[in-house]
Enzyme design. Structure first.
Site, short mmCIF file in Angstrom:
data_model
loop_
_atom_site.label_atom_id
_atom_site.label_comp_id
_atom_site.label_asym_id
_atom_site.label_seq_id
_atom_site.Cartn_x
_atom_site.Cartn_y
_atom_site.Cartn_z
N HIS A 86 5.99 6.86 2.24
CA HIS A 86 5.99 5.75 1.28
C HIS A 86 6.68 4.53 1.88
O HIS A 86 7.64 4.63 2.65
CB HIS A 86 6.73 6.16 0.01
N CYS A 142 2.82 1.62 2.51
CA CYS A 142 2.59 0.42 1.71
C CYS A 142 3.56 -0.69 2.12
O CYS A 142 4.65 -0.43 2.63
CB CYS A 142 2.78 0.72 0.23
#
Length: 312
Positions: A86, A142
């Site tokens: 992440h 991301c």
């Protein structure tokens, strides 16, 4: 021949509400790719952190930073860093970035101990890179476009063209327009929200400019900058998407993988010895052909000819 070192980090956040599926597989795929490129899997030369491992190899924030320091510590080495997990954004604790946020990566313990922001990444990975060493980075997460705060950023378009995202010119223009608004420009109208948006858009300017030796302005007084003024490190980063985008998990022949990692490795299979530009444009084409909208970026620490063969 210089010594080659690699650090591969894959975090699936297993059992949490943030669980991913493809990050461990990304590590295995990249390790195989590196072995074919002359990188050793000897534990003195390659470190793997995954959240199905234990001890020093469990990817907590502390262990990740320690692994970063290990990777870039030796002069005259060729280094490779891959992160799959992440990415996020956090409030800027220094107040130096106009948007008020910093791009981050998320250790397995991020909910308890916080994320690793772009200022910290730059300090541990770029600024700390030993003399006469190089570093190649893939960030498959991301909000990764500016995660290392490198000064030169390139982005391809759907037609295969590659353009330099001119952070300095863009930042100066945006700041000028924002100042015009604050001073009652544009026919005397004032729009606070628009001015704030323009200042936020100049964030990448500040981040890159302070690492290019620019004089004056915000962000130049952060700790340790004086000794690194004008630093130009041979660091190359392929990131999974722009700062405002998310990266996706992909399902390739029934197996979960990070879309960016998969597309980059596919490119290296299609074109065994691509230039930097070819690697960027083909990676984007591979993602687009598979219906992924994320736009990969190439960031570099110094200006050089991107038509030369990509060097790992």
């Amino acid at each position: 021949m210089s010594r080659k070192k690699s650090l591969l980090i894959g975090i699936n956040y297993t059992g949490s509400q943030n669980e991913l599926r493809g990050c461990h597989q990304d590590v295995e795929n990249v390790a195989q790719f590196l072995s074919e490129r002359g990188f050793s899997d000897d534990p003195r030369s390659q470190v793997i952190l995954r959240d199905d491992l234990e001890g020093n190899y469990y990817p907590t924030g502390h262990n990740i930073l320690a692994a970063f320091d290990w990777l870039v510590s030796e002069p005259g080495t060729t280094n490779f860093l891959h992160y799959s997990g992440h990415g996020g954004q956090v409030q800027d604790p220094t107040g130096e970035h106009p948007s008020g946020v910093l791009d981050t990566i998320c250790p397995v313990d991020f909910q308890d101990n916080g994320q690793i922001d772009s200022d910290t990444l730059h300090q541990h990975v770029v600024r700390a890179l030993a003399p006469n060493s190089t570093l190649f980075v893939i960030l498959d997460c991301c909000h990764s476009g500016s995660a290392l705060e490198l000064p030169l950023v390139y982005r391809g378009d759907d037609d295969g063209n590659v353009n330099l995202v001119d952070n300095i010119k863009q930042g100066i223009r945006l700041l000028g327009e924002a100042n015009d608004l604050f001073q009652g420009g544009r026919g005397g109208s004032f729009n606070m929200a628009e001015a704030q948006d323009l200042y936020a858009g100049a964030t990448s300017f500040f981040r890159s400019f302070k690492h290019m030796g620019g004089g004056g302005g915000s962000g130049l007084e952060d700790g340790g900058f004086e000794e690194n003024r004008g630093e130009q490190k041979m660091v190359t980063m392929f990131s999974g998407c722009r700062d405002d985008q998310t990266s996706a998990d992909a399902n390739i022949q029934g197996m979960s993988e990070g879309a960016m990692s998969w597309a980059f490795l596919e490119t290296m299979k299609r074109i065994p010895n691509p230039s930097y530009i070819e690697a960027l444009t083909d990676t984007r084409a591979c993602l687009r052909e598979s219906q992924y909208t994320q736009v990969p970026q190439l960031s570099v620490g110094q200006d050089f000819d991107l038509n030369q063969p990509l060097a790992l």
